[in-house]
Design an enzyme around this catalytic site. Structure first.
Site, short mmCIF file in Angstrom:
data_model
loop_
_atom_site.label_atom_id
_atom_site.label_comp_id
_atom_site.label_asym_id
_atom_site.label_seq_id
_atom_site.Cartn_x
_atom_site.Cartn_y
_atom_site.Cartn_z
NE ARG A 369 -3.45 -2.50 0.64
CZ ARG A 369 -3.08 -4.00 0.36
NH1 ARG A 369 -1.78 -4.32 -0.35
NH2 ARG A 369 -3.70 -4.96 0.69
NE ARG A 379 -1.61 2.42 4.89
CZ ARG A 379 -2.72 1.79 4.84
NH1 ARG A 379 -2.73 0.40 4.45
NH2 ARG A 379 -3.85 2.32 5.44
NE ARG A 385 -4.88 -5.64 9.84
CZ ARG A 385 -5.40 -4.31 10.53
NH1 ARG A 385 -5.45 -3.58 10.16
NH2 ARG A 385 -6.16 -4.72 11.76
CG ASP A 510 -7.19 -0.45 10.72
OD1 ASP A 510 -6.70 -1.10 11.37
OD2 ASP A 510 -6.74 -0.04 9.51
CE LYS A 653 -11.51 4.77 4.17
NZ LYS A 653 -10.30 4.41 3.44
CD GLU A 654 -12.70 1.51 7.17
OE1 GLU A 654 -12.95 2.67 6.95
OE2 GLU A 654 -11.63 1.17 7.43
#
Length: 819
Positions: A369, A379, A385, A510, A653-654
């Protein structure tokens, strides 16, 4: 029986979709393994990757992008401004100027941006190369960009053809923009330092950009701080008649990439730099007779101009050598993609499986990423993970490389069973890494090994891999089997009030902050899968006590799941440290959570009735036309310190967005239940190729996956974001090939267990397995969704649906009948 193969050189192929559709910008050329962009004004910049992990580059359909050595954060030597408009500038440009009338344009539509009723442009993105063809005022150009295999430089090859009746008086200028420091923060923000350390010079037809030129030149060092940062550039095939190495001199203090001052006058100023901002502009002029073509080469790379640059020119400065290198590059990548080739009733599925999803996986494996038009390099390493999951999809294509990466990640595990959040490929020292703080451990990191390690062993038959001894990150060592046990113990030793594994800092999501002792049902299901896999492995290795240990822990976990985690028609989301249950039928927000429904099935924790019920609940509340939402309803009032998804706009997103990473889990769960129609409906909903004729909706590239898509409560429903580098690629490829097609390696052979849409009459495939090419024909005469009634291997019947490896040979013909 045959399946498609890819050639080494481009040749014409008919469009596979309606290129005249108002929201269509190109087509898949499966014959050449390319995506062809026929309209340059794409909704967003559509990109491709060049090079490898030593020398990498990103290029857009309008020649925008940047280049870097090893790291997009610490090795970027050409500039990119993030979140810019246009989003891809600057880049690698050829400017053409007609000396007869002063008109000028670029070989790519941008940056000059001539009106599209007068300027034609086509971009062919291929496997690690891109070719941009254009035509303006009867002058045709073809610019090809690539990095020769194993080299630390890139090639820009320009062919100019005159279709006029009179000679074309061409004035040609190159342009790239060098950074002032290879570290992105130093270059972009610390200007009081970085604008005083570089200097660009021209000597012996070579540009050299030197930063900290008085420091040592250690190219083996990953970090450039403390070392000189050198790059070079040259032009071949015509006499260099001028140059500009000052960005401000070329563009002008009030100019732009679309209209640089030098293009207006047609004359370079021979500028150099001593600080400030540098560029790479080389100028040549020649007359091109009617009907003739002229070829120009630009080479640009890292190192000293008089050493590495000169060596590259001597070895690769011939156009014929460059063509050979391009052919070698295509052959190299196409060979990797031949691990699986398919022919199904859905050409979109074929385009993705045969080329683009597989290639997407290989690029994600390479860069994790860390390098894109969104990820700016911070990153700077391999997310633990992410990387372990990314490996799952590339094992068939590059098993040896995958093993090396898998060993690296295993050494990123601490002796307590947890893991480093990021493994630095150039700085990782197993056995010498300090233990991270307790609160930084994530609960899911090492549990992904139970998906990837067995997949590697099944693909290769390398059972001894489990016995290989590898060090922990901090101290001590263990066999791979020992590493796997320690991963399970890490979670079993960290449980909450209900005896379920804790979520810790994060549990894949996250945005979920349960408190250290809050309990994650997703991780619980991961642990259950891990215990099941560990038991199987232990039995194969003859470790009966280990198998019994895993079996007993799984039984205990099953009791707790059934006691605490089922809420009438769904599995809950999680239990916070204060005892609050999230994701129940009574919840006002986040009442249904994708991960726990799908993983209840994948882990085997759900009873048959629960499995059917929870997946039906998922369909009822989460399924949309563009994919399955991560949760619903959105989070708007829950405590943000627990549900940080509240920070995001609802439907993104989340926070009830369509997070594409877990879409493959939903597909796999439906396949395990035998629901081929629904599994394919889910797969097609987020398949990039399905958006080719409605690219204005998805906006990002229709040939690669993206991280997330706006859900229905967003006014931008269907817009996708963050292309290329996402776990979506791996899980999409794995779920579609191993579960929809049902081609799954096992230790003892190759299992063929399709779960197809009922309207598919079958498919054909060639799968490379342990050095053998296996030809597979699946027939579905009864229009069923799952079930194999007969199978033959080279004309001989095989009981069940497992092809024994000792009966397979290169070229084996397999015929499978569903019913």
């Amino acid at each position: 029986m045959s399946t498609p193969t890819l050639p080494t050189d481009s040749s014409p192929a008919p469009p596979q979709s309606d290129a005249s559709a108002p929201h269509n910008y190109g087509f898949f050329d499966d014959h050449n393994g390319e995506y062809v962009i026929t309209r340059p004004n794409t909704p967003r910049s559509w990109t491709n990757y060049l090079g490898d992990t030593e020398y990498g580059a990103i290029i857009s359909n309008n020649a925008g992008g940047y280049s870097f050595f090893r790291s997009a954060a610490d090795g970027r030597f050409t500039r990119m401004r993030f979140n810019n408009v246009p989003m891809d500038q600057p880049g690698r440009y050829f400017y053409l100027r007609d000396r007869a009338d002063g008109d000028f344009w670029s070989s790519s539509w941008q940056p000059v941006g001539k009106p599209l009723d007068t300027f034609e442009s086509t971009c062919r993105h291929g496997t690690a190369y891109s070719m941009i063809q254009s035509r303006y005022k009867n002058i045709e150009t073809e610019a090809t960009y690539f990095v020769p295999l194993g080299q630390r430089f890139e090639v820009w090859r320009l062919k100019v053809t005159n279709h006029r009746d009179t000679p074309f008086q061409l004035s040609l200028f190159t342009y790239c923009e060098f950074t002032n420091h290879w570290n992105i923060d130093q270059d972009q923000f610390n200007l009081q330092y970085s604008q005083y350390i570089g200097k660009a010079s021209f000597q012996d037809n070579m540009v050299e950009m030197a930063i900290n030129a008085n420091l040592p030149r250690d190219w083996d060092s990953f970090k450039r701080d403390g070392n000189a940062m050198l790059s070079w550039m040259t032009l071949l095939g015509a006499e260099i008649q001028g140059f500009d190495l000052s960005r401000d001199a070329f563009i002008g203090p009030y100019g732009s990439y679309a209209s640089p001052d030098v293009l207006k006058t047609g004359r370079t100023t021979q500028s150099t730099t001593y600080g400030d901002n540098s560029c790479g502009t080389l100028h040549t002029e020649f007359d091109l007779p009617p009907g003739e073509t002229r070829e120009i080469l630009v080479l640009m790379g890292v190192g000293a101009a008089g050493i590495e640059g000169r060596q590259a020119v001597e070895r690769f400065g011939d156009p014929e050598v460059i063509q050979e290198e391009l052919s070698k590059l295509k052959s190299f990548w196409h060979a990797k993609l031949q691990s699986l080739s398919v022919e199904t009733p859905d050409p979109d599925f074929d385009s993705m499986t045969n080329v683009w999803n597989a290639y997407n996986c290989l690029i994600t494996y390479a860069w994790s990423r860390s390098a894109s038009f969104v990820y700016n390099g911070h990153r700077n390493g391999l997310g633990f993970r992410d990387t372990v999951q990314d490996l799952l999809a590339v094992i068939p294509a590059i098993p040896e490389e995958a093993r090396e990466r898998l060993e690296l990640m295993l050494t990123g595990q601490f002796s307590n069973g947890g893991a480093l959040p990021v493994v630095k490929t150039f700085g990782h020292e197993p056995g010498k890494t300090a233990m991270i703080p307790r609160e930084d451990f994530r609960s899911d990191d090492c549990l992904w090994f139970f998906n990837t390690v067995p997949a590697y062993v099944a693909e290769t038959g390398d059972l001894d891999f489990y016995k290989m001894v590898l060090p922990y990150a901090d101290e001590g060592e263990a066999t791979v089997l020992g590493h796997l046990r320690r991963a399970l113990e890490f979670n079993l030793e960290r449980t909450g009030k209900h005896g379920l594994p804790c979520g810790l800092a994060a549990d894949w999501n996250d945005c979920l902050k349960l408190g250290y002792y809050g309990e994650s049902l997703f991780v619980t299901f991961q642990v259950r899968l891990g215990l099941s896999e560990y038991e199987k492995i232990a039995k194969v290795l003859g470790e009966s006590e280990e198998a019994a240990w895993a079996h007993d822990h799984r039984q205990t976990l099953d009791q707790r799941i059934q006691e605490f985690c089922w809420s009438q028609d769904r599995f809950i989301w999680a239990i916070a440290e204060d005892g609050t249950f999230y994701g129940t039928q009574e919840s006002k927000e986040g009442a249904v959570y994708l991960n726990t429904q799908a993983w209840a099935v994948l882990s085997g924790a759900a009873t048959p009735e629960q499995a059917e019920t929870c997946m039906e609940t998922l369909n009822r509340f989460l399924a949309t036309s563009y994919g399955v939402q991560l949760c619903a309803p959105p989070v708007t009032t829950m405590p943000v310190e627990i549900m940080a998804a509240r920070l995001f706009n609802p439907g993104t997103k989340e926070n009830a967005g369509i997070f594409n990473h877990p879409q493959g889990w939903v597909v796999m769960a439906e396949c395990l239940l035998g629901h081929g129609d629904r599994a394919y409906e889910y797969h097609a909903a987020y398949m990039p190729a399905k958006f080719n004729d409605k690219a204005n909706i998805r906006q990002i590239e229709p040939y690669v996956h993206g991280q997330s898509t706006h859900a229905s409560m967003s006014p931008q429903y269907g817009n996708a974001r963050i292309p290329w580098l996402s776990g979506t690629a791996a899980w999409s490829y794995y779920s579609s090939t191993a579960y929809i097609l049902g081609i799954r390696p096992e230790l003892k052979g190759l299992r063929i267990d399709p779960c197809l849409p009922s309207n598919w009459p079958g498919y054909r495939a060639t799968r490379r397995f342990r050095g053998m090419n296996i030809h597979i024909e699946v027939n579905n005469p009864e229009a069923v969704q799952k079930g194999v009634v007969s199978m033959t291997l080279d004309g001989q019947p095989v009981e069940g649906n497992l092809l024994p490896v000792d009966q397979l040979q290169d070229g084996s013909q397999i015929v499978v009948t569903m019913g």
